[in-house]
Design an enzyme around this catalytic site. Structure first.
Site, PDB file in Angstrom:
ATOM      1  CB  CYS A  91      -1.011  -0.225   1.041  1.00 61.50           C
ATOM      2  SG  CYS A  91      -2.594   0.915   0.773  1.00 61.50           S
ATOM      3  CD  GLU A 114      -0.409  -5.228   6.487  1.00 60.78           C
ATOM      4  OE1 GLU A 114      -0.458  -5.626   5.132  1.00 60.78           O
ATOM      5  OE2 GLU A 114      -0.759  -4.164   6.549  1.00 60.78           O
ATOM      6  NE  ARG A 157      -0.338   9.643  -2.218  1.00 62.69           N
ATOM      7  CZ  ARG A 157      -1.044  10.891  -1.806  1.00 62.69           C
ATOM      8  NH1 ARG A 157      -1.133  11.910  -2.308  1.00 62.69           N
ATOM      9  NH2 ARG A 157      -1.463  10.789  -0.223  1.00 62.69           N
ATOM     10  CG  HIS A 177      -3.149  -3.074   4.303  1.00 62.60           C
ATOM     11  ND1 HIS A 177      -2.206  -2.415   4.881  1.00 62.60           N
ATOM     12  CD2 HIS A 177      -3.752  -2.065   3.403  1.00 62.60           C
ATOM     13  CE1 HIS A 177      -2.156  -1.197   4.971  1.00 62.60           C
ATOM     14  NE2 HIS A 177      -3.240  -0.821   3.746  1.00 62.60           N
TER      15      HIS A 177
HETATM   16  N1  GLN Z   1      -3.654   6.307   0.586  1.00 60.69           N
HETATM   17  C1  GLN Z   1      -2.455   6.228   1.398  1.00 60.69           C
HETATM   18  C2  GLN Z   1      -1.300   6.887   0.795  1.00 60.69           C
HETATM   19  O1  GLN Z   1      -1.217   7.586  -0.298  1.00 60.69           O
HETATM   20  C3  GLN Z   1      -2.032   4.644   1.449  1.00 60.69           C
HETATM   21  C4  GLN Z   1      -3.030   3.909   2.220  1.00 60.69           C
HETATM   22  C5  GLN Z   1      -2.572   2.682   2.742  1.00 60.69           C
HETATM   23  O2  GLN Z   1      -1.578   2.517   2.991  1.00 60.69           O
HETATM   24  N2  GLN Z   1      -3.510   1.769   3.786  1.00 60.69           N
HETATM   25  O3  GLN Z   1      -0.163   6.810   1.344  1.00 60.69           O
END
Ligand code: GLN
Length: 215
Positions: free
Chosen positions: A94, A196, A123, A194
């Protein structure tokens, strides 16, 4: 939640690898929990000295703009970049994917990246309608129906020539079907989601097997 699986280590040899988890902000504790449940030694990484002697490193999710600022103010960004360039295996999830990308479609003002993974990342790609969701994904080299939690997740909108796509959203995912959510480039494995946050530890197992092969 996670049962210790020390037996699993015998599949990859007796030496438990030492894996660093960048612990500046975000979901580092969850990664440490999964890694330790699989018999791995872990170290929280905040400063360049913490990189010494690692066999692999995890860049967790969180908020990429905050992680970027903290990595630079802790003088971790450049040494981390050097270590990954020299071949240190990386698992990025992420915000970790955002931090590694060469290009962002919508970087925040002043946001830097480590430019280690030749992809363009959008993003928060799912918008506020679909802020967070869970699903299953087929991931090349990991398995089919792998549980995945997406939280304000990015997607990958361009992959460079050396980058292999390993996971895409399924056809039935409506207007986001086919979106690229997992890639591999040499020693870097990067995911939009994710792994995890679920009880399915196949992503970590697969990555650790690769780390152990390098040790
Ligand atoms: N939207 C977040 C970012 O741009 C990432 C979100 C996440 O890691 N769950 O950093």
């Amino acid at each position: 939640m996670y049962q210790p699986r020390t037996v699993w280590l015998s599949e990859v040899g007796e030496m438990a690898p030492l894996v660093g988890v960048v612990a500046l902000q975000g979901g580092f504790a969850e990664h440490i929990e999964v890694l330790e449940s699989l018999g791995t030694n872990t170290r929280r990484v905040r400063r360049s000295a913490d990189l010494q002697g690692l066999d692999g490193i995890v860049l967790p999710g969180g908020e990429s703009t905050v992680i970027d600022k903290l990595m630079r103010s802790f003088s971790l960004a450049e040494p981390l970049k050097d270590a990954v360039r020299r071949g240190l295996p990386v698992l990025a999830t992420c915000a970790g994917l955002v931090v590694l990308a060469t290009d962002l479609e919508d970087a925040a003002k002043g946001q830097h990246t480590l430019s280690l993974l030749d992809v363009t990342v959008r993003r928060n790609a799912f918008g506020s309608q679909l802020d967070s969701f869970e699903g299953t994904l087929d991931i090349d080299g990991v398995g089919d129906g792998v549980s995945a939690t997406f939280i304000r997740a990015p997607v990958i909108t361009r992959v460079g020539p050396g980058v292999e796509v390993i996971a895409q959203l399924p056809d039935e995912a409506g207007n986001v079907s086919g979106a690229i959510v997992g890639v591999r480039q040499r020693n870097v494995l990067a995911l939009s989601f994710h792994p995890e946050e679920t009880d399915d530890d196949r992503v970590h197992r697969t990555w650790l097997r690769q780390v152990s092969e390098e040790v």
